[in-house]
Design an enzyme around this catalytic site. Sequence first.
Site, PDB file in Angstrom:
ATOM      1  N   ASN A  94       0.790  -1.230   0.000  1.00  0.00           N
ATOM      2  CA  ASN A  94       0.000   0.000   0.000  1.00  0.00           C
ATOM      3  C   ASN A  94       0.826   1.286   0.000  1.00  0.00           C
ATOM      4  O   ASN A  94       0.355   2.312  -0.491  1.00  0.00           O
ATOM      5  CB  ASN A  94      -0.921  -0.029   1.236  1.00  0.00           C
ATOM      6  CG  ASN A  94      -1.567   1.307   1.511  1.00  0.00           C
ATOM      7  OD1 ASN A  94      -2.533   1.705   0.848  1.00  0.00           O
ATOM      8  ND2 ASN A  94      -1.016   2.048   2.478  1.00  0.00           N
ATOM      9  N   SER A 147      -3.890   2.468  -8.914  1.00  0.00           N
ATOM     10  CA  SER A 147      -4.671   3.715  -8.973  1.00  0.00           C
ATOM     11  C   SER A 147      -5.308   3.781 -10.360  1.00  0.00           C
ATOM     12  O   SER A 147      -4.768   3.212 -11.319  1.00  0.00           O
ATOM     13  CB  SER A 147      -3.747   4.921  -8.789  1.00  0.00           C
ATOM     14  OG  SER A 147      -4.388   6.115  -9.208  1.00  0.00           O
ATOM     15  N   TYR A 160       3.839   9.842 -10.939  1.00  0.00           N
ATOM     16  CA  TYR A 160       2.944   8.971 -10.161  1.00  0.00           C
ATOM     17  C   TYR A 160       2.162   8.050 -11.108  1.00  0.00           C
ATOM     18  O   TYR A 160       2.068   6.835 -10.882  1.00  0.00           O
ATOM     19  CB  TYR A 160       1.991   9.840  -9.346  1.00  0.00           C
ATOM     20  CG  TYR A 160       0.971   9.085  -8.521  1.00  0.00           C
ATOM     21  CD1 TYR A 160       1.296   8.603  -7.252  1.00  0.00           C
ATOM     22  CD2 TYR A 160      -0.322   8.865  -9.001  1.00  0.00           C
ATOM     23  CE1 TYR A 160       0.354   7.926  -6.490  1.00  0.00           C
ATOM     24  CE2 TYR A 160      -1.265   8.179  -8.240  1.00  0.00           C
ATOM     25  CZ  TYR A 160      -0.923   7.716  -6.989  1.00  0.00           C
ATOM     26  OH  TYR A 160      -1.852   7.036  -6.237  1.00  0.00           O
ATOM     27  N   ALA A 161       1.612   8.626 -12.190  1.00  0.00           N
ATOM     28  CA  ALA A 161       0.836   7.829 -13.147  1.00  0.00           C
ATOM     29  C   ALA A 161       1.714   6.750 -13.783  1.00  0.00           C
ATOM     30  O   ALA A 161       1.285   5.603 -13.955  1.00  0.00           O
ATOM     31  CB  ALA A 161       0.227   8.738 -14.213  1.00  0.00           C
ATOM     32  N   LYS A 164       2.255   3.939 -11.299  1.00  0.00           N
ATOM     33  CA  LYS A 164       1.075   3.104 -11.070  1.00  0.00           C
ATOM     34  C   LYS A 164       0.764   2.236 -12.297  1.00  0.00           C
ATOM     35  O   LYS A 164       0.276   1.113 -12.160  1.00  0.00           O
ATOM     36  CB  LYS A 164      -0.129   3.973 -10.686  1.00  0.00           C
ATOM     37  CG  LYS A 164       0.026   4.649  -9.318  1.00  0.00           C
ATOM     38  CD  LYS A 164       0.090   3.639  -8.175  1.00  0.00           C
ATOM     39  CE  LYS A 164       0.161   4.299  -6.816  1.00  0.00           C
ATOM     40  NZ  LYS A 164       0.164   3.341  -5.696  1.00  0.00           N
TER      41      LYS A 164
HETATM   42  P1  NAD Z   1      -1.146   8.473   2.572  1.00  0.00           P
HETATM   43  O1  NAD Z   1      -0.044   9.442   2.280  1.00  0.00           O
HETATM   44  O2  NAD Z   1      -2.057   8.739   3.689  1.00  0.00           O
HETATM   45  O3  NAD Z   1      -0.541   7.033   2.793  1.00  0.00           O
HETATM   46  C1  NAD Z   1       0.632   6.579   2.213  1.00  0.00           C
HETATM   47  C2  NAD Z   1       1.344   5.749   3.226  1.00  0.00           C
HETATM   48  O4  NAD Z   1       2.571   5.307   2.660  1.00  0.00           O
HETATM   49  C3  NAD Z   1       1.684   6.556   4.483  1.00  0.00           C
HETATM   50  O5  NAD Z   1       1.447   5.753   5.628  1.00  0.00           O
HETATM   51  C4  NAD Z   1       3.159   6.833   4.314  1.00  0.00           C
HETATM   52  O6  NAD Z   1       3.829   6.988   5.519  1.00  0.00           O
HETATM   53  C5  NAD Z   1       3.585   5.556   3.594  1.00  0.00           C
HETATM   54  N1  NAD Z   1       4.881   5.708   2.950  1.00  0.00           N
HETATM   55  C6  NAD Z   1       5.294   6.669   2.113  1.00  0.00           C
HETATM   56  N2  NAD Z   1       6.590   6.488   1.793  1.00  0.00           N
HETATM   57  C7  NAD Z   1       6.987   5.364   2.459  1.00  0.00           C
HETATM   58  C8  NAD Z   1       8.203   4.659   2.549  1.00  0.00           C
HETATM   59  N3  NAD Z   1       9.325   5.064   1.906  1.00  0.00           N
HETATM   60  N4  NAD Z   1       8.255   3.538   3.311  1.00  0.00           N
HETATM   61  C9  NAD Z   1       7.158   3.118   3.972  1.00  0.00           C
HETATM   62  N5  NAD Z   1       5.979   3.758   3.953  1.00  0.00           N
HETATM   63  C10 NAD Z   1       5.902   4.876   3.192  1.00  0.00           C
HETATM   64  O7  NAD Z   1      -1.933   8.316   1.210  1.00  0.00           O
HETATM   65  P2  NAD Z   1      -3.076   7.272   0.804  1.00  0.00           P
HETATM   66  O8  NAD Z   1      -4.000   8.042  -0.047  1.00  0.00           O
HETATM   67  O9  NAD Z   1      -3.611   6.541   1.958  1.00  0.00           O
HETATM   68  O10 NAD Z   1      -2.280   6.271  -0.169  1.00  0.00           O
HETATM   69  C11 NAD Z   1      -2.164   4.868   0.072  1.00  0.00           C
HETATM   70  C12 NAD Z   1      -2.022   4.157  -1.261  1.00  0.00           C
HETATM   71  O11 NAD Z   1      -3.221   4.324  -1.995  1.00  0.00           O
HETATM   72  C13 NAD Z   1      -0.899   4.732  -2.131  1.00  0.00           C
HETATM   73  O12 NAD Z   1      -0.250   3.688  -2.821  1.00  0.00           O
HETATM   74  C14 NAD Z   1      -1.660   5.627  -3.094  1.00  0.00           C
HETATM   75  O13 NAD Z   1      -0.945   5.799  -4.295  1.00  0.00           O
HETATM   76  C15 NAD Z   1      -2.926   4.812  -3.277  1.00  0.00           C
HETATM   77  N6  NAD Z   1      -4.066   5.548  -3.795  1.00  0.00           N
HETATM   78  C16 NAD Z   1      -4.660   6.552  -3.083  1.00  0.00           C
HETATM   79  C17 NAD Z   1      -5.767   7.224  -3.621  1.00  0.00           C
HETATM   80  C18 NAD Z   1      -6.470   8.337  -2.881  1.00  0.00           C
HETATM   81  O14 NAD Z   1      -7.326   8.981  -3.477  1.00  0.00           O
HETATM   82  N7  NAD Z   1      -6.181   8.591  -1.614  1.00  0.00           N
HETATM   83  C19 NAD Z   1      -6.231   6.865  -4.885  1.00  0.00           C
HETATM   84  C20 NAD Z   1      -5.601   5.843  -5.583  1.00  0.00           C
HETATM   85  C21 NAD Z   1      -4.529   5.182  -5.024  1.00  0.00           C
END
Ligand code: NAD
Length: 256
Positions: A94, A147, A160-161, A164
Amino acid sequence: MTFGADLAGKRILITGASSGLGAHFAALCASQGARVAIAARRLERLESMVPDLMKLGAADVRTIELDVSDGAAIHACRAEAVEAFGGLDVLVNNAGIAREGAALDQRAEDFDAVMDVNLRGVWLMAISCGRHWRDTGEPGNIINIASILGERVSAGVASYAVSKAAVVQMTKALALELSRHKIRVNALAPGYVETDINRGFFETEPGRKMISRIPMRRLGELSDLDGPFTLLASDASSYMTGAIIPVDGGHLVSSL
Ligand code: NAD
């Protein structure tokens, strides 16, 4: 009838579990009686989550400090989770980051940072768990959090795109190779889910415009991911591998 959609007793490792989707998945697994290893860089934050996860019903909770851009830490994290639970059933890849801005203004370091976490980190974690399952002969299950930006593009988030899109292809490539070892690999492709980080943007004019282009005319809520996540993490999806499941209110099929 539950169709095997039950996470009770499952041993589940979640990366980037200290906030957002990862913290939500941890709570969802806990509420179904799973054993959950939550891994992230902020150990204190993870530790503060433990009482709530236990209260929700987790069979066990472990916290593991992890930076997914560090290959040795990934290996150690996987080993610690396996040691704590006597094995592992599900890996949830994640952790993810974005570096926003015009592609032409991005520095090489920005691109590298995104790839290190979103692509290399996901790959190394999958390989580490995959080798463990291959060597023990136990079945494995990997859920990559991709994503909708892995399938379509939007301005200002090019790296980012790209990362993913690579995760989408990685999910399919690993599904093909790992099936023979009883390891399934699938991905969730969320659309825009409202979190603390993006809430401000969706209150602006461009944010409201984006919501109007989502066929269901609303952002996703974290709870919208619960069913699809539980499907992939549980035995309800026992004949699924290489699938990319969009959870996006129809955003991927919005009109061009
Ligand atoms: P977020 O920033 O709250 O969570 C991301 C998590 O990844 C955090 O806990 C952060 O500490 C951790 N992280 C970042 N770099 C890290 C590293 N080097 N080592 C370990 N942990 C690390 O954001 P989110 O929205 O909860 O994103 C979670 C996942 O969901 C991501 O992969 C994101 O791309 C994906 N995502 C989110 C959305 C959205 O709309 N929020 C949409 C599509 C995909």
